[in-house]
Design a protein around this motif. Structure first.
Motif, PDB file in Angstrom:
ATOM      1  N   LEU A 180      23.336  42.967   2.254  1.00  0.00           N
ATOM      2  CA  LEU A 180      22.204  43.841   1.797  1.00  0.00           C
ATOM      3  C   LEU A 180      22.011  44.849   2.752  1.00  0.00           C
ATOM      4  CD1 LEU A 180      19.788  41.221   0.346  1.00  0.00           C
ATOM      5  CD2 LEU A 180      20.829  42.988  -0.788  1.00  0.00           C
ATOM      6  N   GLU A 181      22.196  44.697   4.031  1.00  0.00           N
ATOM      7  CA  GLU A 181      21.884  45.676   5.129  1.00  0.00           C
ATOM      8  C   GLU A 181      23.099  47.042   4.816  1.00  0.00           C
ATOM      9  OE1 GLU A 181      22.466  43.513   8.848  1.00  0.00           O
ATOM     10  OE2 GLU A 181      20.811  42.331   8.565  1.00  0.00           O
ATOM     11  N   ARG A 182      23.851  46.445   4.344  1.00  0.00           N
ATOM     12  CA  ARG A 182      25.136  47.961   3.964  1.00  0.00           C
ATOM     13  C   ARG A 182      24.511  48.628   2.632  1.00  0.00           C
ATOM     14  NH1 ARG A 182      28.680  43.535   5.233  1.00  0.00           N
ATOM     15  NH2 ARG A 182      29.589  43.483   3.256  1.00  0.00           N
ATOM     16  N   ILE A 186      16.979  49.540  -4.043  1.00  0.00           N
ATOM     17  CA  ILE A 186      16.716  48.313  -4.308  1.00  0.00           C
ATOM     18  C   ILE A 186      15.041  47.923  -3.973  1.00  0.00           C
ATOM     19  CG2 ILE A 186      17.178  45.775  -3.348  1.00  0.00           C
ATOM     20  CD1 ILE A 186      19.994  46.613  -2.778  1.00  0.00           C
ATOM     21  N   GLU A 187      14.495  48.417  -2.856  1.00  0.00           N
ATOM     22  CA  GLU A 187      13.396  48.240  -2.495  1.00  0.00           C
ATOM     23  C   GLU A 187      12.532  48.728  -3.749  1.00  0.00           C
ATOM     24  OE1 GLU A 187      14.947  49.563   1.601  1.00  0.00           O
ATOM     25  OE2 GLU A 187      15.414  49.302  -0.561  1.00  0.00           O
ATOM     26  N   GLU A 188      12.523  49.663  -4.017  1.00  0.00           N
ATOM     27  CA  GLU A 188      11.834  50.373  -5.100  1.00  0.00           C
ATOM     28  C   GLU A 188      12.035  49.420  -6.629  1.00  0.00           C
ATOM     29  OE1 GLU A 188      12.481  55.045  -3.593  1.00  0.00           O
ATOM     30  OE2 GLU A 188      13.587  54.224  -5.287  1.00  0.00           O
ATOM     31  N   GLY A 189      13.227  48.915  -6.628  1.00  0.00           N
ATOM     32  CA  GLY A 189      13.278  48.037  -7.985  1.00  0.00           C
ATOM     33  C   GLY A 189      12.181  46.720  -7.801  1.00  0.00           C
ATOM     34  N   VAL A 190      12.552  46.156  -6.551  1.00  0.00           N
ATOM     35  CA  VAL A 190      11.561  45.200  -6.169  1.00  0.00           C
ATOM     36  C   VAL A 190      10.248  45.522  -6.419  1.00  0.00           C
ATOM     37  CG1 VAL A 190      10.918  43.469  -4.479  1.00  0.00           C
ATOM     38  CG2 VAL A 190      13.431  44.041  -4.758  1.00  0.00           C
ATOM     39  N   GLY A 243      20.283  53.889  -6.430  1.00  0.00           N
ATOM     40  CA  GLY A 243      19.702  54.652  -5.097  1.00  0.00           C
ATOM     41  C   GLY A 243      20.061  53.892  -3.937  1.00  0.00           C
ATOM     42  N   SER A 244      20.843  52.622  -4.102  1.00  0.00           N
ATOM     43  CA  SER A 244      21.091  51.798  -2.875  1.00  0.00           C
ATOM     44  C   SER A 244      22.725  51.696  -3.009  1.00  0.00           C
ATOM     45  CB  SER A 244      20.385  50.487  -2.633  1.00  0.00           C
ATOM     46  OG  SER A 244      18.936  50.585  -2.313  1.00  0.00           O
ATOM     47  N   ARG A 245      23.554  51.828  -2.095  1.00  0.00           N
ATOM     48  CA  ARG A 245      24.749  51.849  -2.152  1.00  0.00           C
ATOM     49  C   ARG A 245      25.646  51.576  -0.938  1.00  0.00           C
ATOM     50  NH1 ARG A 245      27.193  54.173  -6.896  1.00  0.00           N
ATOM     51  NH2 ARG A 245      28.887  52.823  -6.170  1.00  0.00           N
TER      52      ARG A 245
END
Length: 223
Positions: free
Chosen positions: A106-108, A156-160, A180-182
Motif C-alpha cells: 500500500l505504501e507504494r 485510495i484515500e479519497e475513495g475511502v 489516482g493511486s498507482r
C-alpha cells in the motif's frame, strides 16, 4: 445519516453538510489517528468551511455525485486504519484491505506526479463522481477519458473518504476504481463489496469489469 439529495424543493445545505462530515470523522476516531484531540481537529478543518460552502453543482447521492468531500491524507490517517472505519449503507461489518495487497505494498501506491495533492493533511475533494458510466470500460481507457475531461481520478484515500461520508455510494454493480493511486505497474486500486463489507482491492488496468467504474473529481483545494 446523509443529507437528502438536492432538488428544487430541497436545496442542499452545504454548511450543514460540512459540519456533518467533520462529525463523521470525529466520531470515527480520525483525531486520534492524527494524534490530536477533537477540538484541535475541528480547528484544523475549519479553514476549509468557506470553500466547501461556496461549491456549486448537485448533490445526487443515488447518482454518485457529491459537491465536496473532506479528505484526510494517509500521513495523518493510514489506509490500514481508515478502511476498517468504513461500512456499507445500513451495514455493520467493517471495511477491509484485500490480501492481494502484499505486506508493505500500500505504501507504494502513490499519487502520480502529474496529479499532485494539496499541501497539508486535510483538504477538500471537489465535484466528485462515482463514475459508473465507465462500468465495463477498460480502466486504462477510462483514465484517459477522465484526463481528457480535465478531471482527476480519485486516490485510495479519497475513495475511502467517499465511502466514509456517503456509504450509499458504494452499491451493487456501481463500485469504482481509484486511478489516482498507482505503484508503477498495471494494478489499479478499486473499492467494491465483498462479504457484505467494503473491500479495497485492485484490478488490472487492461481488464474491464461490468460492475466497476472509474471515480473522478473536478479538483482539490486546501482552502
Amino acid at each position: 445519516m446523509t443529507e437528502t439529495p438536492e432538488t428544487a424543493e430541497t436545496p442542499f445545505d452545504r454548511a450543514a453538510e460540512f459540519d456533518r462530515q467533520v462529525r463523521t470523522l470525529v466520531d470515527r476516531g480520525y483525531p486520534s489517528l492524527a494524534g490530536v484531540g477533537p477540538e484541535a481537529f475541528a480547528a484544523a478543518v475549519a479553514p476549509l468551511r468557506d470553500r466547501a460552502t461556496a461549491t456549486t453543482g448537485p448533490c445526487d447521492i443515488d447518482g454518485g455525485r457529491i459537491p465536496f468531500l473532506l479528505v484526510v491524507a494517509r500521513g495523518a490517517a493510514p489506509i490500514e486504519e481508515t478502511m476498517p472505519r468504513t461500512t456499507l449503507h445500513r451495514g455493520r461489518l467493517p471495511g477491509f484491505v484485500d490480501r492481494s495487497f502484499e505486506p508493505g505494498s500500500l505504501e507504494r501506491f502513490v499519487v502520480p506526479e502529474e496529479i499532485g495533492l494539496p499541501d497539508g493533511d486535510i483538504y477538500l475533494l471537489l465535484d466528485v463522481e462515482r463514475g459508473e458510466e465507465f462500468c465495463g470500460v477498460v480502466p486504462g481507457e477510462a483514465m484517459k477519458t477522465v484526463a481528457e475531461r480535465k478531471r482527476t481520478p480519485l486516490t485510495i484515500e479519497e475513495g475511502v473518504a467517499l465511502v466514509t461520508h456517503f456509504p450509499e455510494v458504494l452499491a451493487k454493480n456501481k463500485c469504482f476504481s481509484l486511478g489516482g493511486s498507482r505503484c508503477g505497474d498495471r494494478r489499479v486500486p478499486a473499492l467494491w463489496i465483498s462479504k457484505r463489507a467494503p473491500k479495497l482491492g485492485w484490478c488490472w488496468e487492461g481488464n474491464p469489469h461490468t460492475w466497476l467504474g472509474m471515480a473522478s473529481a473536478g479538483g482539490r483545494s486546501a482552502g
